[in-house]
Motif scaffolding. Structure first.
Motif, mmCIF file in Angstrom:
data_model
loop_
_atom_site.group_PDB
_atom_site.id
_atom_site.type_symbol
_atom_site.label_atom_id
_atom_site.label_comp_id
_atom_site.label_asym_id
_atom_site.label_seq_id
_atom_site.Cartn_x
_atom_site.Cartn_y
_atom_site.Cartn_z
ATOM 1 N N VAL A 155 -15.666 -13.262 32.137
ATOM 2 C CA VAL A 155 -14.278 -13.712 31.985
ATOM 3 C C VAL A 155 -13.861 -14.375 33.297
ATOM 4 O O VAL A 155 -14.123 -13.852 34.380
ATOM 5 C CB VAL A 155 -13.344 -12.529 31.657
ATOM 6 C CG1 VAL A 155 -11.890 -12.987 31.609
ATOM 7 C CG2 VAL A 155 -13.742 -11.883 30.346
ATOM 8 N N ASP A 156 -13.213 -15.513 33.213
ATOM 9 C CA ASP A 156 -12.847 -16.276 34.404
ATOM 10 C C ASP A 156 -11.552 -15.734 35.009
ATOM 11 O O ASP A 156 -10.487 -15.842 34.389
ATOM 12 C CB ASP A 156 -12.679 -17.755 34.025
ATOM 13 C CG ASP A 156 -12.492 -18.641 35.260
ATOM 14 O OD1 ASP A 156 -12.860 -18.191 36.359
ATOM 15 O OD2 ASP A 156 -11.989 -19.771 35.107
ATOM 16 N N PRO A 157 -11.601 -15.146 36.223
ATOM 17 C CA PRO A 157 -10.373 -14.682 36.872
ATOM 18 C C PRO A 157 -9.782 -15.788 37.745
ATOM 19 O O PRO A 157 -10.441 -16.318 38.637
ATOM 20 C CB PRO A 157 -10.839 -13.504 37.726
ATOM 21 C CG PRO A 157 -12.270 -13.800 38.036
ATOM 22 C CD PRO A 157 -12.800 -14.742 36.985
ATOM 23 N N VAL A 158 -8.522 -16.144 37.493
ATOM 24 C CA VAL A 158 -7.850 -17.205 38.247
ATOM 25 C C VAL A 158 -6.599 -16.608 38.896
ATOM 26 O O VAL A 158 -5.775 -15.992 38.208
ATOM 27 C CB VAL A 158 -7.456 -18.389 37.333
ATOM 28 C CG1 VAL A 158 -6.730 -19.459 38.147
ATOM 29 C CG2 VAL A 158 -8.686 -18.969 36.645
ATOM 30 N N TRP A 159 -6.453 -16.799 40.211
ATOM 31 C CA TRP A 159 -5.291 -16.271 40.947
ATOM 32 C C TRP A 159 -4.493 -17.438 41.519
ATOM 33 O O TRP A 159 -5.015 -18.231 42.305
ATOM 34 C CB TRP A 159 -5.758 -15.351 42.069
ATOM 35 C CG TRP A 159 -4.635 -14.643 42.786
ATOM 36 C CD1 TRP A 159 -3.706 -15.193 43.613
ATOM 37 C CD2 TRP A 159 -4.334 -13.244 42.726
ATOM 38 N NE1 TRP A 159 -2.828 -14.239 44.080
ATOM 39 C CE2 TRP A 159 -3.187 -13.038 43.552
ATOM 40 C CE3 TRP A 159 -4.904 -12.156 42.077
ATOM 41 C CZ2 TRP A 159 -2.631 -11.781 43.738
ATOM 42 C CZ3 TRP A 159 -4.337 -10.900 42.261
ATOM 43 C CH2 TRP A 159 -3.216 -10.716 43.078
ATOM 44 N N VAL A 160 -3.231 -17.527 41.114
ATOM 45 C CA VAL A 160 -2.315 -18.536 41.657
ATOM 46 C C VAL A 160 -1.156 -17.799 42.315
ATOM 47 O O VAL A 160 -0.513 -16.951 41.685
ATOM 48 C CB VAL A 160 -1.803 -19.487 40.566
ATOM 49 C CG1 VAL A 160 -0.858 -20.523 41.176
ATOM 50 C CG2 VAL A 160 -2.967 -20.178 39.865
ATOM 51 N N GLY B 298 0.278 -14.292 49.509
ATOM 52 C CA GLY B 298 -1.171 -14.310 49.407
ATOM 53 C C GLY B 298 -1.699 -13.224 48.488
ATOM 54 O O GLY B 298 -0.953 -12.382 47.982
ATOM 55 N N ASP B 299 -3.004 -13.234 48.282
ATOM 56 C CA ASP B 299 -3.628 -12.323 47.309
ATOM 57 C C ASP B 299 -3.976 -10.972 47.903
ATOM 58 O O ASP B 299 -4.527 -10.113 47.210
ATOM 59 C CB ASP B 299 -4.899 -12.973 46.739
ATOM 60 C CG ASP B 299 -5.981 -13.130 47.796
ATOM 61 O OD1 ASP B 299 -7.022 -12.479 47.686
ATOM 62 O OD2 ASP B 299 -5.785 -13.911 48.745
ATOM 63 N N ALA C 117 -8.601 -11.327 45.705
ATOM 64 C CA ALA C 117 -9.412 -12.411 45.143
ATOM 65 C C ALA C 117 -10.330 -13.029 46.189
ATOM 66 O O ALA C 117 -10.709 -14.196 46.077
ATOM 67 C CB ALA C 117 -8.505 -13.476 44.536
ATOM 68 N N ARG C 118 -10.697 -12.278 47.209
ATOM 69 C CA ARG C 118 -11.490 -12.872 48.288
ATOM 70 C C ARG C 118 -12.891 -13.266 47.836
ATOM 71 O O ARG C 118 -13.527 -14.118 48.455
ATOM 72 C CB ARG C 118 -11.583 -11.901 49.483
ATOM 73 C CG ARG C 118 -12.165 -10.540 49.172
ATOM 74 C CD ARG C 118 -12.158 -9.658 50.389
ATOM 75 N NE ARG C 118 -12.526 -8.289 50.055
ATOM 76 C CZ ARG C 118 -13.159 -7.479 50.884
ATOM 77 N NH1 ARG C 118 -13.510 -7.914 52.083
ATOM 78 N NH2 ARG C 118 -13.441 -6.246 50.522
ATOM 79 N N LEU D 127 -5.405 -15.045 33.923
ATOM 80 C CA LEU D 127 -4.649 -15.828 34.896
ATOM 81 C C LEU D 127 -3.614 -14.931 35.559
ATOM 82 O O LEU D 127 -2.669 -14.472 34.911
ATOM 83 C CB LEU D 127 -3.962 -17.008 34.203
ATOM 84 C CG LEU D 127 -2.974 -17.834 35.028
ATOM 85 C CD1 LEU D 127 -3.674 -18.485 36.224
ATOM 86 C CD2 LEU D 127 -2.283 -18.872 34.158
ATOM 87 N N VAL D 128 -3.805 -14.658 36.850
ATOM 88 C CA VAL D 128 -2.849 -13.837 37.607
ATOM 89 C C VAL D 128 -1.880 -14.768 38.319
ATOM 90 O O VAL D 128 -2.294 -15.626 39.101
ATOM 91 C CB VAL D 128 -3.564 -12.940 38.632
ATOM 92 C CG1 VAL D 128 -2.539 -12.067 39.371
ATOM 93 C CG2 VAL D 128 -4.612 -12.068 37.961
#
Length: 438
Positions: A245-250, A255-256, A260-261, A304-305
């Motif tokens: 599953v593709d994890p995307v952090w915007v 910052g995260d 999401a490092r 999508l986070v």
């Protein structure tokens, strides 16, 4: 060496005293971590005219006066007995005064650790040392893998469209001011018109973003969580990646927080929505533009986070656009001394109402498209104090944190088709909404 060192200590104590006296803040290791993780824009909101006046009167002037008197230094032979004698006399006087009423002093120190945490500049220096030690330990840990055997389940594999789960990580929204939770004001007029699962008794893992957000994505609960343990383990985003599953952090915040490092994160693209970012800091309306772009581009199952700026204080009025203020008059400054208590609450409630608008708009956007199979979560990282018991903002130590800093809103939107595809038992989920969750 004495005068430069003493001047630095005076300035440090003056700065710490301002936030202790005006906001009820405790300067501990976690507060130092928050300071180190903040942004320049956020920091500017805390540097106000009253703060500068306080620093000039109680910091700069005393520090400058240290350099006024001319000192005739003793010879080295004289220093050999004067210096240790001065230290010994200082300790004897300090402990002598304590022993005058030892019984009361010992009980107070033992029962009220927060008093030791308010001693300045000693508390701040101790917090800086403990923070440095924590970061050194965390930087040297070996990251343990987590969920490397994770895989998509049969329901997810059977979907004909890519599944998009949008996870809004909220900021500083407290449950007590959330209309869906029974607040006297309807701060969630749009969400109240939608079919959502609202968990009314949700508890955060901490009282600051630097703790609560990483803990939220880690495999640890509050009692087991530490910065070192988090840095030494993979987290939810890694598990999603292992499962395909593709994890995307915007991010539209600070910052995260290292979540999401390994999977990657990016800040909101201000060019996509210049109107939302016109003030130099984007409102969460920019996240809707990011969501629209993601819907049009994803081709695989995605989480999508969207990390919100939400209700981050003290400049609550910057969290919603001009003209969006259902509760007035609202506090239009980051300096609470210039506002009444009601004006502060009004500004905070306006920020909650704008969060309601953003989440509801995202739900409607997802519901109206047909490219992906959508679902949405919203949960806040921690709450906020609005003057109760003399406390403002957040980041109080957990042992003394009030419920307004630990009780948070938490809701899910799972459309009917998603429930059917994923075999969600809606009745069971509805029952859980009235039970405590964390």
């Amino acid at each position: 060496l004495h005068r430069p060192l003493a001047a630095g200590l005076i300035l440090l104590a003056a700065a710490a005293a301002w936030y202790q006296d005006h906001l009820g803040a405790v300067i501990d290791k976690l507060m130092i971590q928050n300071v180190m993780n903040t942004t320049v824009t956020e920091s500017r909101q805390l540097i106000t005219v009253p703060y500068l006046r306080h620093m000039f009167l109680t910091g700069v002037i005393p520090a400058v006066l240290l350099f006024w008197p001319r000192i005739t230094y003793a010879r080295v032979r004289g220093l050999l007995w004067r210096f240790p004698l001065t230290i010994a006399a200082s300790f004897l006087l300090t402990f002598g005064f304590l022993f005058i009423n030892l019984k009361a002093n010992v009980s107070i120190i033992r029962e009220h650790h927060e008093l030791l945490g308010s001693y300045q500049p000693g508390a701040t220096i101790g917090a800086l040392v403990r923070y440095a030690k924590m970061e050194l330990r965390a930087g040297n840990v070996e990251v343990k893998p987590l969920g490397q055997d994770a895989a998509k389940g049969p329901a997810l594999l059977a979907t004909k469209k890519p599944v998009l789960l949008v996870l809004f990580a909220g900021e500083t929204a407290r449950a007590q001011n959330f209309g869906l939770n029974g607040y006297s004001r309807n701060t969630t007029p749009e969400l109240s018109q939608l079919d959502v699962f609202n968990f009314k008794d949700a508890t955060s893992c901490g009282t600051s973003t630097a703790v609560s957000l990483p803990c939220m994505f880690s495999p640890f609960d509050r009692s087991d969580y530490s910065h070192e343990r988090f840095m030494g383990s993979e987290n939810l985003l890694d598990v999603l990646a292992h499962a395909g599953v593709d994890p995307v952090w915007v991010d539209n915040n600070t910052g995260d927080q290292n979540i999401a490092r390994r999977t990657g994160a990016r800040m909101v693209d201000v060019t996509l929505n210049p109107a939302a970012c016109a003030g130099g800091e984007c409102t969460d309306a920019a996240l809707l533009t990011e969501l629209s772009a993601q819907i049009g581009s994803i081709t695989e199952d995605t989480v999508l986070v969207l990390h919100m700026i939400g209700s981050h204080g003290p400049a609550y009025y910057l969290r919603y656009p001009e003209g969006f203020a259902p509760f007035i008059p609202d506090c239009r400054t980051a300096e609470f001394d210039y506002c009444s208590q009601q004006e502060i609450v009004n500004a905070y409630d306006n920020s909650i109402a704008f969060t309601d608008h953003i989440i509801a708009s995202a739900i409607k956007m997802l519901d109206q498209q047909d490219r992906v199979s959508p679902a949405l979560f919203f949960l806040s990282d921690h709450g906020e104090s609005l003057g109760e018991a003399g406390l403002y903002l957040h980041a109080a130590p957990m042992f003394m944190a009030p419920e307004v800093q630990t009780q948070v809103p938490f809701l899910m939107w799972l459309p009917q088709k998603f429930q059917e595809t994923m075999h969600v038992n809606a009745a069971c989920l509805t029952d859980r909404t009235s039970q405590p969750v964390s």
